[in-house]
Scaffold this motif. Structure first.
Motif, mmCIF file in Angstrom:
data_model
loop_
_atom_site.group_PDB
_atom_site.id
_atom_site.type_symbol
_atom_site.label_atom_id
_atom_site.label_comp_id
_atom_site.label_asym_id
_atom_site.label_seq_id
_atom_site.Cartn_x
_atom_site.Cartn_y
_atom_site.Cartn_z
ATOM 1 N N ALA A 1 -11.015 23.272 -12.052
ATOM 2 C CA ALA A 1 -11.934 24.655 -12.990
ATOM 3 C C ALA A 1 -13.638 23.253 -12.229
ATOM 4 N N LEU A 2 -12.412 22.509 -12.646
ATOM 5 C CA LEU A 2 -13.918 20.518 -12.878
ATOM 6 C C LEU A 2 -14.839 20.121 -11.568
ATOM 7 N N GLY A 3 -13.266 20.258 -10.897
ATOM 8 C CA GLY A 3 -13.556 19.262 -9.510
ATOM 9 C C GLY A 3 -14.599 17.727 -10.135
ATOM 10 N N GLY A 4 -15.570 17.874 -9.120
ATOM 11 C CA GLY A 4 -15.772 16.435 -9.176
ATOM 12 C C GLY A 4 -17.100 16.616 -10.409
ATOM 13 N N VAL A 5 -17.296 17.737 -11.036
ATOM 14 C CA VAL A 5 -17.934 16.663 -12.240
ATOM 15 C C VAL A 5 -17.503 15.858 -12.910
ATOM 16 N N PRO A 6 -18.304 15.457 -13.754
ATOM 17 C CA PRO A 6 -18.127 13.985 -14.408
ATOM 18 C C PRO A 6 -17.722 14.461 -15.680
ATOM 19 N N HIS A 7 -16.611 14.301 -16.328
ATOM 20 C CA HIS A 7 -16.048 14.570 -17.786
ATOM 21 C C HIS A 7 -15.016 13.862 -18.164
ATOM 22 N N ALA A 8 -14.775 14.159 -19.049
ATOM 23 C CA ALA A 8 -13.742 13.427 -19.939
ATOM 24 C C ALA A 8 -12.358 14.659 -20.995
ATOM 25 N N LEU A 9 -11.657 14.454 -20.816
ATOM 26 C CA LEU A 9 -10.200 15.545 -20.691
ATOM 27 C C LEU A 9 -9.192 14.475 -20.984
ATOM 28 N N VAL A 10 -8.921 14.318 -23.139
ATOM 29 C CA VAL A 10 -8.102 14.056 -23.368
ATOM 30 C C VAL A 10 -7.326 15.273 -24.389
ATOM 31 N N ASP A 11 -5.925 15.028 -24.045
ATOM 32 C CA ASP A 11 -4.509 15.092 -24.178
ATOM 33 C C ASP A 11 -4.977 14.638 -25.790
ATOM 34 N N VAL A 12 -5.059 15.129 -27.162
ATOM 35 C CA VAL A 12 -4.712 14.438 -28.363
ATOM 36 C C VAL A 12 -3.880 15.428 -29.119
ATOM 37 N N SER A 13 -3.043 16.145 -28.580
ATOM 38 C CA SER A 13 -1.659 16.934 -29.350
ATOM 39 C C SER A 13 -0.447 16.360 -30.480
ATOM 40 N N HIS A 14 -0.803 15.006 -30.258
ATOM 41 C CA HIS A 14 -0.020 14.291 -30.781
ATOM 42 C C HIS A 14 0.032 13.420 -32.383
ATOM 43 N N ARG A 15 -1.573 13.356 -31.994
ATOM 44 C CA ARG A 15 -2.246 12.361 -32.679
ATOM 45 C C ARG A 15 -2.572 13.272 -34.086
ATOM 46 N N GLN A 16 -3.135 14.982 -33.684
ATOM 47 C CA GLN A 16 -3.285 14.959 -35.097
ATOM 48 C C GLN A 16 -2.091 16.222 -35.706
ATOM 49 N N VAL A 17 -2.711 17.087 -36.810
ATOM 50 C CA VAL A 17 -1.591 18.032 -36.655
ATOM 51 C C VAL A 17 -2.695 18.979 -37.447
ATOM 52 N N GLY A 18 -2.591 20.326 -37.568
ATOM 53 C CA GLY A 18 -3.342 21.323 -38.485
ATOM 54 C C GLY A 18 -2.533 22.333 -39.774
ATOM 55 N N LEU A 19 -3.315 21.696 -40.448
ATOM 56 C CA LEU A 19 -2.977 22.416 -41.464
ATOM 57 C C LEU A 19 -4.293 24.000 -41.979
ATOM 58 N N VAL A 20 -3.429 24.886 -43.008
ATOM 59 C CA VAL A 20 -4.259 26.154 -43.224
ATOM 60 C C VAL A 20 -4.381 26.173 -45.513
ATOM 61 N N VAL A 21 -5.479 26.089 -44.967
ATOM 62 C CA VAL A 21 -5.726 25.834 -46.600
ATOM 63 C C VAL A 21 -6.674 27.277 -46.579
ATOM 64 N N SER A 22 -5.888 27.994 -47.535
ATOM 65 C CA SER A 22 -6.465 29.776 -48.084
ATOM 66 C C SER A 22 -5.895 29.837 -49.629
#
Length: 189
Positions: A96-117
């Motif tokens: 979708a971005l084609g030649g539009v300048p951007h950065a997309l970095v996969d950080v899936s393994h860098r962090q975890v999610g916690l639910v505080v309720s």
């Protein structure tokens, strides 16, 4: 047969996460995460490809189904999805971005999610977080990058008494223990 030492391991596999009538700490559902950076043209293209409008104002979060875009800065967002593969989502955004300048970095393994309720969730988080987490100042839908004591986090209020915390994997055992301790000692208001 594979060795049990080689199986993937979640950092909180052996942790006893606190759960009670006023406070619960739980693993967030498995998710893929990207940090996306770009100007207005990139934001618009990424919004269309991701299916969630990337917010343009401080502290906003956009959500549609199992996807969310959290505003981290003037040209930076955390994209979270619980239903896509990293490769498919990255390919769709890059196409979708084609030649539009951007950065997309996969950080899936860098962090975890916690639910505080629970009723004591905001008070417990406040034991180490410098933000005013009262509902009138940190409303439902607000998200920001902040700290809890020594750990950098992304904090997203998903309900009156529910928060999602994104934290580096290496800090997650410490954060779970710190929040458990804070919950036990949270003063009653």
């Amino acid at each position: 047969m594979s060795s049990p030492w080689l199986r993937p391991r979640f950092p909180l596999d052996d942790a006893a996460l606190p759960s009670g009538p006023r406070f619960t700490l739980a693993d967030a559902p498995p998710a893929e995460r990207f940090v996306f950076r770009g100007g207005e043209a990139a934001r618009q293209s990424c919004s269309a490809a991701f299916g969630v409008e990337l917010p343009t104002r401080l502290g906003a979060a956009g959500q549609s189904g199992e996807r969310a875009a959290l505003w981290l800065g003037p040209d930076e967002w955390l994209l979270i999805t619980e239903s896509e593969s990293v490769e498919a989502l990255a390919a769709a955004i890059e196409d979708a971005l084609g030649g539009v300048p951007h950065a997309l970095v996969d950080v899936s393994h860098r962090q975890v999610g916690l639910v505080v309720s629970g009723a004591d969730a905001a008070r417990t988080l406040s034991a180490g977080c410098p933000l005013d987490l009262r509902l009138k100042t940190f409303p439902v839908g607000m998200a920001t990058r902040t700290i809890i004591d020594k750990a950098e986090i992304v904090l997203w209020r998903r309900g009156e008494a529910e928060f999602r915390v994104e934290v580096a994997r290496s800090f997650s055992p410490w954060l779970a223990a710190a929040l458990g301790e804070a919950a036990r000692g949270a003063p009653k208001v």
